[in-house]
Design an enzyme around this catalytic site. Sequence first.
Site: not given
Length: 258
Positions: A204, A156, A46
Amino acid sequence: MSQPIGGNTLRNGCLAICTSCNASTALRTCLPAAMSSFKPALVIVDVQEDFCPPNGSLAVQGGRDIVPLLNELLDRPFAIKVATKDFHPQDHVSFASNHDAPNNKPFESMITIANPLNPSETQETRLWPDHCIQGTKGAELLPELDVTKVHEIVEKGQDTRVEMYSAFADPFKRPCVSRSGLAKLLHDAEITDVFVAGLAADYCVRYTALDAAKEGFKTRVIGEATRAVDPSSMDAVLKEYDEAGVTVVEKDDGSLSW
Ligand SMILES: [Zn+2]
């Protein structure tokens, strides 16, 4: 020669049979290094505009500063290099803007989400500002990240009904609601070791590393190639890593020398 240790059996120094827990997990995590080839993957989590200064809606302090190190890592001979993207629809359940006052304060409010496939399974989760909305600038990977060296980009968080910090799957287990395909990708490539970096260390990256370990990969987080939303939470995260067998390494401590 085998010798019983508690409920387990040690064979040639390796925990070959576990009689007190899931056998397949035990076998996978206990394969001796000499018996399994070393095939490492890099998972960069991310590294997107919305998670970085100066304009990110959910900017992690120093998030942009890790990119030179990530590019160094991308130069290394990992068998597979993956970059993940949080990739939400506008009506995603994690956005505070999609909930009613007064319990809709980004960064503060906690809500209960029920598993859409099994309402008896619930999860407490935090609400966030709108972020990484599909098709927006905020969802883009940082342009200074050298994506030409990335083999796969895994998206995701597309299922509006569930939060998905881990790049593998949502947190529900009975059953899981949404999988990204990352586990299959890594297993199909016969990856043995997963190195995790990126944003954010306490969300994450954390859940991606814990799920990588659950998938049976020897998992390491490259500490200096992450940044946390709340650095004060990292002691608790490190304890979770310890219990899960996840190791935190640094670039120059020898862990990346192969
Ligand atoms: Zn998100």
